[in-house]
Design a protein around this motif. Structure first.
Motif, PDB file in Angstrom:
ATOM      1  N   ASP A 396       0.810  -1.222   0.000  1.00 20.09           N
ATOM      2  CA  ASP A 396       0.000   0.000   0.000  1.00 20.09           C
ATOM      3  C   ASP A 396       0.841   1.269   0.000  1.00 20.09           C
ATOM      4  N   GLY A 397       2.163   1.131  -0.048  1.00 20.66           N
ATOM      5  CA  GLY A 397       3.033   2.294  -0.184  1.00 20.66           C
ATOM      6  C   GLY A 397       3.427   2.973   1.104  1.00 20.66           C
ATOM      7  N   VAL A 398       3.119   2.363   2.278  1.00 17.55           N
ATOM      8  CA  VAL A 398       3.534   2.937   3.566  1.00 17.55           C
ATOM      9  C   VAL A 398       4.551   2.001   4.221  1.00 17.55           C
ATOM     10  N   VAL A 399       5.176   2.480   5.297  1.00 16.97           N
ATOM     11  CA  VAL A 399       6.295   1.750   5.894  1.00 16.97           C
ATOM     12  C   VAL A 399       5.797   0.749   6.938  1.00 16.97           C
ATOM     13  N   ALA A 400       6.173  -0.497   6.754  1.00 17.97           N
ATOM     14  CA  ALA A 400       5.818  -1.533   7.725  1.00 17.97           C
ATOM     15  C   ALA A 400       6.834  -1.552   8.868  1.00 17.97           C
ATOM     16  N   SER A 401       6.374  -1.876  10.075  1.00 18.67           N
ATOM     17  CA  SER A 401       7.274  -2.042  11.217  1.00 18.67           C
ATOM     18  C   SER A 401       6.621  -2.972  12.225  1.00 18.67           C
ATOM     19  N   ASP A 402       7.430  -3.520  13.124  1.00 17.38           N
ATOM     20  CA  ASP A 402       6.917  -4.461  14.122  1.00 17.38           C
ATOM     21  C   ASP A 402       6.060  -3.770  15.178  1.00 17.38           C
ATOM     22  N   SER A 403       6.428  -2.536  15.506  1.00 18.80           N
ATOM     23  CA  SER A 403       5.707  -1.776  16.529  1.00 18.80           C
ATOM     24  C   SER A 403       5.968  -0.302  16.257  1.00 18.80           C
ATOM     25  N   ASP A 404       5.746   0.542  17.259  1.00 18.03           N
ATOM     26  CA  ASP A 404       6.107   1.954  17.142  1.00 18.03           C
ATOM     27  C   ASP A 404       6.904   2.338  18.376  1.00 18.03           C
ATOM     28  N   GLU A 405       7.082   3.646  18.610  1.00 14.23           N
ATOM     29  CA  GLU A 405       7.952   4.050  19.708  1.00 14.23           C
ATOM     30  C   GLU A 405       7.392   3.687  21.085  1.00 14.23           C
ATOM     31  N   LEU A 406       6.125   3.313  21.170  1.00 11.93           N
ATOM     32  CA  LEU A 406       5.576   2.841  22.444  1.00 11.93           C
ATOM     33  C   LEU A 406       5.794   1.344  22.642  1.00 11.93           C
ATOM     34  N   GLU A 407       6.471   0.705  21.706  1.00 14.32           N
ATOM     35  CA  GLU A 407       6.997  -0.655  21.886  1.00 14.32           C
ATOM     36  C   GLU A 407       5.933  -1.669  22.281  1.00 14.32           C
ATOM     37  N   GLY A 408       4.760  -1.552  21.661  1.00 17.57           N
ATOM     38  CA  GLY A 408       3.720  -2.535  21.906  1.00 17.57           C
ATOM     39  C   GLY A 408       2.840  -2.256  23.101  1.00 17.57           C
ATOM     40  N   ARG A 409       3.052  -1.143  23.793  1.00 19.54           N
ATOM     41  CA  ARG A 409       2.187  -0.820  24.930  1.00 19.54           C
ATOM     42  C   ARG A 409       0.752  -0.601  24.470  1.00 19.54           C
ATOM     43  N   LEU A 410       0.617  -0.018  23.271  1.00 22.80           N
ATOM     44  CA  LEU A 410      -0.686   0.176  22.649  1.00 22.80           C
ATOM     45  C   LEU A 410      -0.617  -0.374  21.228  1.00 22.80           C
ATOM     46  N   PRO A 411      -1.739  -0.825  20.664  1.00 26.02           N
ATOM     47  CA  PRO A 411      -1.692  -1.430  19.333  1.00 26.02           C
ATOM     48  C   PRO A 411      -1.178  -0.468  18.269  1.00 26.02           C
ATOM     49  N   ALA A 412      -0.382  -0.992  17.345  1.00 29.88           N
ATOM     50  CA  ALA A 412       0.171  -0.177  16.262  1.00 29.88           C
ATOM     51  C   ALA A 412       0.066  -0.869  14.905  1.00 29.88           C
ATOM     52  N   GLY A 413      -0.519  -2.049  14.862  1.00 23.44           N
ATOM     53  CA  GLY A 413      -0.705  -2.738  13.593  1.00 23.44           C
ATOM     54  C   GLY A 413       0.611  -3.123  12.935  1.00 23.44           C
ATOM     55  N   LYS A 414       0.531  -3.431  11.648  1.00 22.40           N
ATOM     56  CA  LYS A 414       1.717  -3.818  10.893  1.00 22.40           C
ATOM     57  C   LYS A 414       2.374  -2.623  10.208  1.00 22.40           C
TER      58      LYS A 414
END
Length: 665
Positions: A396-414
């Motif tokens: 879809d043209g956006v950047v995939a990552s395992d989590s975000d800067e909250l490191e899984g504390r809150l959902p961040a999807g793929k």
């Protein structure tokens, strides 16, 4: 009809909400003093407890203090020695001890303990100064870390306010605590608690005497440092005055000016002299002698060039070069954190979008710093991180990552909005930096094209109507408002600014402590509030942002937990992590004053002067290898911009309110 009513309804909702959460004079526990310090005059607002972190190059102290219902003062100091490493030598492995001693408890006056004291006032100015009294004495305590040695200081003063002389006895005291050798990377450590100026004194009326207590940590068999507490205090105060003499905010709002001044202290003091070089550390009794891709690379690194604090610039450059050691030909993720004085890593949350954070921060730092040699050093890291992100672009043209800067504390999807937005600015900043360094035009054109495509993809993938607001979903499956919908605004994406700003300042997200991380929850992280305030100002909604900025600043500076921006709640109990203070300052440099670096010697300038102000100034700016001052004055419907460098007026022009001009040195 609905389209016309929506702004009115939102305005009414916001007004009612702000009236409900307004910061009244009754809520102001602290007041601003003429010298820039703040004080709490003790009245009937007790009992009350608070905590503050103060740091030096080799120590940090989280001081938990308070005044009890009977007026007595108490404090517990949690001392952290980042370079005395413990086992396991991980992120949190700094020697840490808590002490609840009060040196006045050791003293006798006329052969008895000091009588019941009543606290009069507390003052913060980079130290904590506590004044109290008894029937016959005035007492002061002053708490602060040493700037350069592994020690923490407390100065105690006794003044005789009676009409008769009194005898004061201060005992000899030199305690040593030796840690378990099995728990230190270099065996046991010694913690020294030394009292200076002991003895028996005949104190005449109106006379004073001073003694001090010094806490220090050493490796076994090393001697404790020999210090003079007054000298250590003078060094600490000199550091504060140096920071306050640079990057000076002058507005009609004294709360903003003062909170900005305090934020500079916390942003700059938390740099530790590790064997891996100077490392800016978040603090909070947890994060020392280590760096993170978000806190250090993304949040604080781009700020230091403006402050002109050379040790801060060294720490920023060191952080980027530490991350650069982990570039690899297979494009495996750079670790989220480099810990233990640079000897180990932490990558427990996988790829958090760290490549985007590092590329964004390094490019912005290099541009603002203006140093060609440093920029050349950082260019390979920026290139590598951009290529890493490019390889993580999904279908879809956006950047995939395992989590975000909250490191899984809150959902961040793929794939999350934050990472793609930060990558977008990183690409644009790399284009500016690459041009300044004479890099390959085809390569820079590729970055430019990638940024354009990414902006479209962000809109298509994340753009959505959430809870009635035309804003963004944070990840594909998200259907609840999230604080980080603000990120596109800080990165120059204004496609959905109206709906996003309405959502940010709605009762669903805005709380008494700024933005809730997720609508309807008690969790908040100041970093998203600080990003949002910067982004709303950058988007041109100046007066709307100003009300919320003043409210937030007032609460942090003069409320019940002072004087700095905080990390989060309930996690960490609102710790004074240091990079958040850098983000607070960036609200002004990048938001209110609209400075966007465009080369090593130039920036785009979009000042946002609130309608209720006639003038605002940012003086002693140290960026682009220049020292300069900016003044923005109202001139009818327009603005007069004056920029001075080396006492010479280099820009003096009238611009339309909201317009952008290019400044070159």
């Amino acid at each position: 009809m609905k389209l016309k009513l929506k702004p009115i309804l939102f305005a009414l909702t916001t007004f009612c909400f702000m009236s409900h959460t307004a910061f009244s004079q009754d809520d102001q526990r602290w007041q601003i003093n003429t010298d820039g310090s703040i004080s709490w005059q003790i009245n009937n607002t007790i009992p009350h407890d608070d905590h503050i972190e103060m740091s030096g190059k080799k120590i940090s102290c989280v001081l938990r203090y308070g005044v009890a219902a009977d007026g007595s003062f108490h404090a517990t100091r949690s001392l952290v020695w980042p370079m005395l490493r413990t086992i396991p030598n991980n992120t949190h492995a700094s020697l840490t001890r808590q002490f609840a001693h009060d040196a006045f408890d050791l003293v006798t006056v006329n052969y008895k303990p000091i009588g019941a004291e009543k606290t009069v006032s507390l003052t913060l100015n980079g130290t904590l100064l506590v004044k109290s009294k008894t029937n016959n004495l005035e007492l002061t305590r002053q708490f602060f870390p040493s700037t350069a040695i592994a020690g923490y200081n407390e100065i105690y003063t006794i003044k005789n306010t009676s009409e008769k002389s009194c005898n004061v006895e201060i005992p000899k005291s030199n305690a040593v605590y030796t840690s378990d050798p099995a728990k230190g990377t270099e065996g046991s450590y010694d913690i020294h608690v030394q009292l200076f100026n002991d003895g028996s004194f005949n104190l005449k009326p109106n006379e004073s005497l001073t003694f001090s207590v010094f806490y220090s940590g050493t490796k076994t068999k090393e001697a404790a440092p020999v210090v003079n507490a007054e000298d250590e205090k003078n060094k600490r105060i000199a550091l504060i005055h140096d920071l306050w003499s640079k990057l000076i905010l002058e507005t009609p709002d004294q709360v903003l000016n003062t909170e900005f001044a305090f934020a500079k202290i916390r942003a700059a003091e938390s740099i530790f002299e590790t064997k891996g070089g100077p490392m800016h550390g978040p603090g909070g009794e947890s994060y020392y002698a280590a760096i993170w891709a978000n806190d250090q690379a993304e949040y604080i690194g781009p700020f230091f060039p403006y402050l002109g604090y050379e040790y801060g610039n060294q720490a920023s450059l060191n952080a980027y070069l530490q991350f650069a050691k982990f570039m690899n030909k297979d494009y495996k993720p750079i670790p989220s954190s480099i810990v233990a004085e640079g000897t180990d890593i932490w990558a427990g949350a996988g790829d958090r979008g760290d490549g985007a954070m590092i590329a964004y921060g390094a490019a912005r730092y290099a541009l603002s710093r203006g140093n060609t040699d440093e920029a050349k050093q950082l260019w390979p890291l920026i290139e590598w991180c951009l290529e890493y992100c490019h390889r993580k672009i999904n279908a879809d043209g956006v950047v995939a990552s395992d989590s975000d800067e909250l490191e899984g504390r809150l959902p961040a999807g793929k794939a999350n909005l934050n990472t793609s937005s930060v990558y977008y600015d990183a690409l644009n900043s790399a284009v500016y930096l690459g041009k300044a360094l004479g890099k390959n035009e085809a390569q820079l054109k590729t970055y430019q094209t990638e940024a354009q495509k990414l902006k479209i993809a962000i809109e298509k993938y994340f753009g959505a109507k959430i809870e009635g607001f035309e804003t963004y979903k944070y990840y594909k499956e998200n259907d609840v408002l999230r604080a980080w919908i603000c990120t596109p605004l800080t990165m120059g994406i204004y496609d959905r600014k109206n709906g996003t700003i309405d959502a940010l300042f709605s009762p669903r997200l805005w709380t008494k402590d700024g933005l809730a991380s997720i609508a309807g929850d008690k969790i908040f992280w100041d970093r998203s509030t600080l990003y949002a305030l910067r982004g709303v100002l950058a988007a041109g909604e100046t007066d709307k942002a100003l009300d919320f900025l003043h409210y937030y600043s007032n609460r942090r500076l003069l409320g019940d937990h002072v004087p700095y921006p905080v990390e989060a709640y309930p996690e960490g109990d609102q710790r004074h992590l240091s990079a958040e203070s850098g983000l607070y300052c960036r609200i002004f440099t990048e938001g209110l004053f609209g400075i966007r670096p465009t080369s090593l010697r130039s920036f785009d300038f979009t000042p946002r002067l609130p309608k209720s102000w006639n003038v605002m100034k940012l003086n002693q700016i140290h960026a682009f290898e220049n020292d300069f001052d900016i003044a923005v004055e109202r001139k009818g419907k327009d603005l007069r911009v004056k920029i001075s460098s080396n006492n010479k007026l280099v820009v003096n022009k009238v611009i339309k309110d909201g317009s952008t001009i290019s400044i070159k040195f």
